[in-house]
Design an enzyme around this catalytic site. Structure first.
Site, mmCIF file in Angstrom:
data_model
loop_
_atom_site.group_PDB
_atom_site.id
_atom_site.type_symbol
_atom_site.label_atom_id
_atom_site.label_comp_id
_atom_site.label_asym_id
_atom_site.label_seq_id
_atom_site.Cartn_x
_atom_site.Cartn_y
_atom_site.Cartn_z
ATOM 1 C CB SER A 72 73.796 42.545 24.541
ATOM 2 O OG SER A 72 74.238 41.731 25.602
ATOM 3 C CD GLU A 79 67.261 36.157 5.629
ATOM 4 O OE1 GLU A 79 67.159 36.444 4.428
ATOM 5 O OE2 GLU A 79 67.585 36.994 6.497
ATOM 6 C CB SER A 80 66.571 33.666 12.461
ATOM 7 O OG SER A 80 66.210 33.377 13.800
ATOM 8 C CG HIS A 85 75.047 38.245 24.251
ATOM 9 N ND1 HIS A 85 74.117 39.240 24.437
ATOM 10 C CD2 HIS A 85 74.410 37.252 23.590
ATOM 11 C CE1 HIS A 85 72.959 38.854 23.931
ATOM 12 N NE2 HIS A 85 73.112 37.650 23.409
ATOM 13 C CB CYS A 100 64.359 30.351 9.079
ATOM 14 S SG CYS A 100 64.235 30.231 10.860
#
Length: 144
Positions: A72, A79-80, A85, A100
């Site tokens: 992972s 921005e986020s 995974h 975002c």
């Protein structure tokens, strides 16, 4: 629209809402060697953030060994986030790119990851997670 003051003291009119764009998908038939390559996946999310015009904050990864193990990788961006995974035993990976703001391009990040991992097939989804103007009153969407 509302007026905000910038750090340099100037003022700018901005739309009073959050722009959220979420591109996510499942990759099938990926070479297990690519899915086990923790360092390669970390570099891939760094590159994806760059081509998508995101500001990278940090990249973290975890490797889970054994049957049904995988890797992972999470890139925290201003921005986020971007995540990958993997499940090498199944030649399978999930990819999640959420941004975002209007300057970054989650599609470009997703496309680069797909190009590099070279799946035999993939499914991609898009969700507009932008905030509408907040409704006044009512209980829509609230748990009572």
């Amino acid at each position: 629209m509302k007026t905000v003051e910038l750090t340099n003291g100037s003022k700018k009119k901005v739309e009073d809402r959050i722009v959220g764009r979420h591109v996510y998908g499942n990759l099938y038939g990926v070479d297990p060697a690519k899915l086990w390559d923790e360092e390669g996946l970390k570099e891939l999310v760094r590159e994806a953030a760059e081509v998508a015009n995101m500001k990278l904050v940090e990249v973290r990864s975890w490797k889970f060994t054994g049957y049904h193990g995988g890797v992972s990788v999470m890139a925290l961006v201003l921005e986020s986030h971007i995540t990958i995974h993997t499940w090498p035993d199944y030649e399978y990976a999930t990819v999640d790119v959420y941004t975002c703001g209007e300057r970054s391009d989650p599609w470009r990040a997703f496309e680069l990851i797909v190009e590099r991992l070279e799946p035999e097939d993939y499914v991609v989804h898009y969700s507009d997670r932008s905030s509408p103007k907040r409704p006044l009153g009512g209980t829509a969407g609230r748990i009572q």
